[in-house]
Scaffold this motif. Structure first.
Motif, PDB file in Angstrom:
ATOM      1  N   THR A  46       0.844  -1.190   0.000  1.00 29.68           N
ATOM      2  CA  THR A  46       0.000   0.000   0.000  1.00 29.68           C
ATOM      3  C   THR A  46       0.885   1.247   0.000  1.00 29.68           C
ATOM      4  O   THR A  46       2.090   1.171   0.276  1.00 29.68           O
ATOM      5  CB  THR A  46      -0.914   0.042   1.236  1.00 29.68           C
ATOM      6  OG1 THR A  46      -0.109   0.202   2.404  1.00 29.68           O
ATOM      7  CG2 THR A  46      -1.788  -1.206   1.336  1.00 29.68           C
ATOM      8  N   TYR A  76      -1.202  -0.765 -10.148  1.00 33.26           N
ATOM      9  CA  TYR A  76      -1.910  -0.934  -8.883  1.00 33.26           C
ATOM     10  C   TYR A  76      -3.247  -1.601  -9.133  1.00 33.26           C
ATOM     11  O   TYR A  76      -3.751  -1.638 -10.250  1.00 33.26           O
ATOM     12  CB  TYR A  76      -2.093   0.401  -8.154  1.00 33.26           C
ATOM     13  CG  TYR A  76      -3.211   1.264  -8.676  1.00 33.26           C
ATOM     14  CD1 TYR A  76      -4.509   1.140  -8.186  1.00 33.26           C
ATOM     15  CD2 TYR A  76      -2.971   2.203  -9.668  1.00 33.26           C
ATOM     16  CE1 TYR A  76      -5.535   1.939  -8.675  1.00 33.26           C
ATOM     17  CE2 TYR A  76      -3.978   2.999 -10.153  1.00 33.26           C
ATOM     18  CZ  TYR A  76      -5.265   2.865  -9.656  1.00 33.26           C
ATOM     19  OH  TYR A  76      -6.278   3.645 -10.143  1.00 33.26           O
ATOM     20  N   THR A  78      -7.102  -2.494  -6.777  1.00 28.88           N
ATOM     21  CA  THR A  78      -7.870  -2.291  -5.555  1.00 28.88           C
ATOM     22  C   THR A  78      -8.540  -3.611  -5.207  1.00 28.88           C
ATOM     23  O   THR A  78      -8.649  -4.506  -6.052  1.00 28.88           O
ATOM     24  CB  THR A  78      -8.933  -1.191  -5.737  1.00 28.88           C
ATOM     25  OG1 THR A  78      -9.779  -1.552  -6.831  1.00 28.88           O
ATOM     26  CG2 THR A  78      -8.289   0.157  -6.008  1.00 28.88           C
ATOM     27  N   LYS A  79      -8.993  -3.705  -3.963  1.00 26.30           N
ATOM     28  CA  LYS A  79      -9.683  -4.908  -3.499  1.00 26.30           C
ATOM     29  C   LYS A  79     -11.101  -4.521  -3.090  1.00 26.30           C
ATOM     30  O   LYS A  79     -11.302  -3.442  -2.525  1.00 26.30           O
ATOM     31  CB  LYS A  79      -8.935  -5.524  -2.317  1.00 26.30           C
ATOM     32  CG  LYS A  79      -7.526  -5.981  -2.669  1.00 26.30           C
ATOM     33  CD  LYS A  79      -6.805  -6.549  -1.468  1.00 26.30           C
ATOM     34  CE  LYS A  79      -5.388  -6.955  -1.847  1.00 26.30           C
ATOM     35  NZ  LYS A  79      -4.630  -7.500  -0.712  1.00 26.30           N
ATOM     36  N   ASP A  82     -12.223  -2.330   0.081  1.00 29.93           N
ATOM     37  CA  ASP A  82     -11.008  -1.719   0.626  1.00 29.93           C
ATOM     38  C   ASP A  82     -10.656  -0.525  -0.252  1.00 29.93           C
ATOM     39  O   ASP A  82     -10.481  -0.665  -1.460  1.00 29.93           O
ATOM     40  CB  ASP A  82      -9.875  -2.752   0.608  1.00 29.93           C
ATOM     41  CG  ASP A  82      -8.628  -2.287   1.333  1.00 29.93           C
ATOM     42  OD1 ASP A  82      -8.527  -1.091   1.673  1.00 29.93           O
ATOM     43  OD2 ASP A  82      -7.732  -3.124   1.535  1.00 29.93           O
ATOM     44  N   ARG A  83     -10.553   0.652   0.332  1.00 33.55           N
ATOM     45  CA  ARG A  83     -10.287   1.863  -0.442  1.00 33.55           C
ATOM     46  C   ARG A  83      -8.811   2.015  -0.804  1.00 33.55           C
ATOM     47  O   ARG A  83      -8.449   2.870  -1.606  1.00 33.55           O
ATOM     48  CB  ARG A  83     -10.758   3.085   0.347  1.00 33.55           C
ATOM     49  CG  ARG A  83     -12.264   3.109   0.517  1.00 33.55           C
ATOM     50  CD  ARG A  83     -12.724   4.316   1.279  1.00 33.55           C
ATOM     51  NE  ARG A  83     -12.307   5.538   0.589  1.00 33.55           N
ATOM     52  CZ  ARG A  83     -12.242   6.726   1.161  1.00 33.55           C
ATOM     53  NH1 ARG A  83     -12.555   6.871   2.426  1.00 33.55           N
ATOM     54  NH2 ARG A  83     -11.864   7.780   0.477  1.00 33.55           N
ATOM     55  N   LYS A  84      -7.962   1.201  -0.222  1.00 29.99           N
ATOM     56  CA  LYS A  84      -6.521   1.323  -0.474  1.00 29.99           C
ATOM     57  C   LYS A  84      -6.176   0.833  -1.879  1.00 29.99           C
ATOM     58  O   LYS A  84      -6.836  -0.031  -2.442  1.00 29.99           O
ATOM     59  CB  LYS A  84      -5.727   0.494   0.539  1.00 29.99           C
ATOM     60  CG  LYS A  84      -5.851   0.988   1.952  1.00 29.99           C
ATOM     61  CD  LYS A  84      -5.098   0.077   2.893  1.00 29.99           C
ATOM     62  CE  LYS A  84      -5.297   0.525   4.326  1.00 29.99           C
ATOM     63  NZ  LYS A  84      -4.763  -0.444   5.271  1.00 29.99           N
ATOM     64  N   ARG A  85      -5.091   1.397  -2.397  1.00 29.90           N
ATOM     65  CA  ARG A  85      -4.522   0.908  -3.650  1.00 29.90           C
ATOM     66  C   ARG A  85      -3.316   0.048  -3.291  1.00 29.90           C
ATOM     67  O   ARG A  85      -2.533   0.388  -2.411  1.00 29.90           O
ATOM     68  CB  ARG A  85      -4.105   2.065  -4.552  1.00 29.90           C
ATOM     69  CG  ARG A  85      -5.286   2.863  -5.061  1.00 29.90           C
ATOM     70  CD  ARG A  85      -4.915   3.850  -6.138  1.00 29.90           C
ATOM     71  NE  ARG A  85      -4.012   4.876  -5.653  1.00 29.90           N
ATOM     72  CZ  ARG A  85      -3.457   5.811  -6.411  1.00 29.90           C
ATOM     73  NH1 ARG A  85      -3.712   5.848  -7.712  1.00 29.90           N
ATOM     74  NH2 ARG A  85      -2.650   6.708  -5.903  1.00 29.90           N
ATOM     75  N   TYR A  86      -3.164  -1.055  -3.996  1.00 25.64           N
ATOM     76  CA  TYR A  86      -2.062  -1.979  -3.779  1.00 25.64           C
ATOM     77  C   TYR A  86      -1.146  -1.909  -4.996  1.00 25.64           C
ATOM     78  O   TYR A  86      -1.541  -2.250  -6.108  1.00 25.64           O
ATOM     79  CB  TYR A  86      -2.592  -3.404  -3.559  1.00 25.64           C
ATOM     80  CG  TYR A  86      -3.357  -3.507  -2.259  1.00 25.64           C
ATOM     81  CD1 TYR A  86      -2.728  -3.956  -1.108  1.00 25.64           C
ATOM     82  CD2 TYR A  86      -4.691  -3.106  -2.180  1.00 25.64           C
ATOM     83  CE1 TYR A  86      -3.417  -4.023   0.099  1.00 25.64           C
ATOM     84  CE2 TYR A  86      -5.382  -3.169  -0.977  1.00 25.64           C
ATOM     85  CZ  TYR A  86      -4.744  -3.624   0.160  1.00 25.64           C
ATOM     86  OH  TYR A  86      -5.426  -3.679   1.350  1.00 25.64           O
TER      87      TYR A  86
END
Length: 160
Positions: A46, A76, A78-79, A82-86
Motif C-alpha cells: 500500500t 496498482y 484495488t480490493k 477496501d479503499r486502499k490501492r495496492y
C-alpha cells in the motif's frame, strides 16, 4: 504502522538497485520504490507501507508513484471493500512492456533516416556512424521478434 519488516540485506539491495536506476536516468525515490516492490517479499504494497518502509514523506511517495504509474513501471489494483490501492512492480507484465519499448525504439529508424538525408555531406565520418546506427537498429527490428519467438517456444517446451 506496517507489519512488514525488511532484512538488512534487503535494505542494502534496495539501496544498490536504487543507485543503479538513478545512474540510468530514473529519479532517486522512483528507483527506490521500484527496488522495494521487486525486493520485498510481499508482491503488493500500500501507499503507507511504501512510505513507512522507505521512510519518505507522503508528497514524495505520491509524486514518485504517480510518475512510476505514468511510465508504466508500477501498476496498482484495488480490493473489493477496501479503499486502499495496492502497488506492484510492472515486472509481472514484462513481456508486454518489453515489446512496447522495443517498438518505440524501432520507430526511431524513420526519423533517423530523415535526419541523415538532410545532413551535410561535409561530415562524412559522422554520417557514416549515423548510417551504421540506423543499419544496426534495422537489424534488431528484424532479429528481435525472431529471438523473442524462439525464446517463447523454448520457454513453453520447458513448461511441458
Amino acid at each position: 504502522m506496517t507489519n512488514i519488516q525488511l532484512t538488512q540485506d534487503q535494505k542494502e539491495l534496495i539501496e544498490r538497485m536504487g543507485v543503479f536506476y538513478e545512474q540510468h536516468g530514473i529519479q532517486p525515490m522512483e528507483g527506490r520504490i521500484m527496488s522495494l516492490l521487486i525486493v520485498c517479499d510481499e508482491p503488493e504494497l500500500t501507499f503507507d507501507q511504501i512510505r513507512e518502509l522507505l521512510g519518505i514523506s507522503k508528497s514524495t511517495t505520491s509524486s514518485a508513484l504517480n510518475m512510476l504509474m505514468l511510465t508504466k513501471h508500477v501498476i496498482y489494483r484495488t480490493k473489493p471493500g477496501d479503499r486502499k490501492r495496492y502497488f506492484a512492480s510492472n515486472i509481472v507484465q514484462w513481456q508486454q512492456s518489453f515489446t512496447e519499448n522495443f517498438q518505440k525504439f524501432f520507430e526511431v529508424i524513420k526519423i533517423m533516416k530523415e535526419a541523415l538525408a538532410q545532413r551535410t555531406s561535409e561530415t562524412p565520418e559522422f554520417n557514416r556512424q549515423m548510417a551504421e546506427f540506423i543499419e544496426f537498429i534495422e537489424y534488431l527490428s528484424v532479429e528481435f521478434p525472431r529471438l523473442y519467438q524462439e525464446w517463447l517456444q523454448r520457454n513453453n517446451e520447458k513448461k511441458q
